[in-house]
Design an enzyme around this catalytic site. Sequence first.
Site, PDB file in Angstrom:
ATOM      1  N   TYR A 482       0.806  -1.228   0.000  1.00 25.89           N
ATOM      2  CA  TYR A 482       0.000   0.000   0.000  1.00 25.89           C
ATOM      3  C   TYR A 482       0.836   1.274   0.000  1.00 25.89           C
ATOM      4  CZ  TYR A 482      -2.832  -3.758   2.038  1.00 25.89           C
ATOM      5  OH  TYR A 482      -3.410  -4.968   2.307  1.00 25.89           O
ATOM      6  N   HIS A 483       1.930   1.305  -0.785  1.00 24.74           N
ATOM      7  CA  HIS A 483       2.786   2.480  -0.824  1.00 24.74           C
ATOM      8  C   HIS A 483       3.005   3.003  -2.244  1.00 24.74           C
ATOM      9  CE1 HIS A 483       4.801   0.926   3.152  1.00 24.74           C
ATOM     10  NE2 HIS A 483       3.599   1.448   3.357  1.00 24.74           N
ATOM     11  N   PRO A 484       1.959   3.200  -3.054  1.00 27.43           N
ATOM     12  CA  PRO A 484       2.182   3.710  -4.411  1.00 27.43           C
ATOM     13  C   PRO A 484       2.608   5.178  -4.399  1.00 27.43           C
ATOM     14  CG  PRO A 484      -0.160   3.612  -3.952  1.00 27.43           C
ATOM     15  CD  PRO A 484       0.530   2.962  -2.787  1.00 27.43           C
TER      16      PRO A 484
END
Length: 551
Positions: A482-484
Amino acid sequence: MQVDYIIVGAGSAGCVLANRLTADGKTRVLLLEAGGDDRPMHNPSQFLSNVMIHVPVGYSQTLKDPKVNWLYQTEPDPGSGGRQHAWPRGKVLGGSSSINAMLYIRGQREDYDGWRQLGCEGWSYDDVKPYFLRSQHQERGADDWNATGGPLNVSDMRDGHPVSDAVIDACVQAGLPRIEDLNAAQQEGATWFQVTMKNGRRWSAAVAYLHPVLKRSNLVVETGSLATRVLFREKRAVGVEFTQNGMRRTATASAEVILAGGAVNSPQLLQLSGVGPAALLQEHGIPVVADVPGVGENLQDHYVVGLRYRLKKGVLSVNEMSKGRRLVGEALKYAFLRRGLLTLSAAHIAAFVKSRPDLSTPDIQFHILPATMDAEKLATQQKMELEGEPGLTIAPCQLRPESRGTIRIKSADSSVYPAIAPNYLADPLDQEVAIAGLKWGRKIASQPALARYIDHEMNPGLGFETDEMLLTYARMGGTTIYHPVGTCMMGRGPMAVVDSQLRVRGVEALRVVDASVMPRLVSGNTNAPTMMIAEKASDMILGKAMAAREI
């Protein structure tokens, strides 16, 4: 509706901007959020969802809740077995800080010094450190690396666990140093995560920055407002068109429009507004305002691959705490003491290691927790449910991937989700580091301090010994953490979207302020760096505004 600034997106960056830009009591700001209010009593239609936001362990529910989550799906991804990946992103006041795992990591000095070398003047570590400090209230107290008095509360975990303590001992036995602060001079080593909580409650960007200022007369917050396009007068951004309650509305900005929608929404809105790769816009019948080919390119994300272990009978893990009478007891503990299972984050222990000894800084991060998800339900139903038997997850991710993906609109309709192509493990170096991460995880699990708790390895398990088999497992067993970032890249060159002042190239009075401007992914979790970006941007914006008034 006419204001000085319009901010699109009330997430981690948008809440910071709304607070800082309205502090003078005069600057008029409109904050648009597609989702709803995060406060349970202010939004009865999603009362339970909002309760889950503020109870820390509630992220296990909000990560799949369409009331507070965009619930994006990627395109089938060749590098990870042709699978589609769920990409939760917050759709509520606070954005992803309202549904994330609350882990507080800034990254390495070298990350930001690297940004400066890419043409991002004013973004070296020494430049950004003051903004991390301005944001922070460190419960341990102030020192050379931490500050008190800021809006964002940073605390230690509320409860320990013997298996997690054993993990740190095992990391030391494996050759890693024991460290106290992941955000100090040295990141390499193992320790407990710190979290953005206060008194057992999630401390999101909305709680920290937005709730305290909602009564300011110069701040207007409109929820349920989906931006459809930025409005331009020739090359100057003058407002935003949005839909609310089924009606199309417009607002105008005399100073600037600021996009703070994140790595998916900001490039999507730019493309919908005619700012992006000209061929893509023309394909969807969108008039080209500015041909900016880098919009939606340079997508980077942390790809995590978990090792799962069955612990021995009699070892109490988080799994059993989530079932039956124990869960009732944990709920009571939280109700009366704000402690226990319900204050849990996604990981207890952080370990930062090097995939190769010749590296100057770690390139692998571990998230480690004495818990295991039910793999079958997760795979077949995308349902996050803990197993009943005791378990341990040791999950490495590559900190600085070389693979690059894209965000591209599929339609001129703003309600149609864009195509997300993460392109995981496309670069050979990423494949090597994925293998190294799994080997490091096994090395930690095999140390005496931890091995005495472990019965056997469930995944990858027997038969996955060669590099080829470990890569196969990484392709089939990994997913997003969850780190775009990166899709509106800051810097110089033909693919840069914003300059070092975060102004969109080719147009006027339009900025992007969120994780999408990161030219390279930071070495850690992305929420604290995103708030730092907004803190720094607010000074840039106000400085420019003050200069304009003086003229």
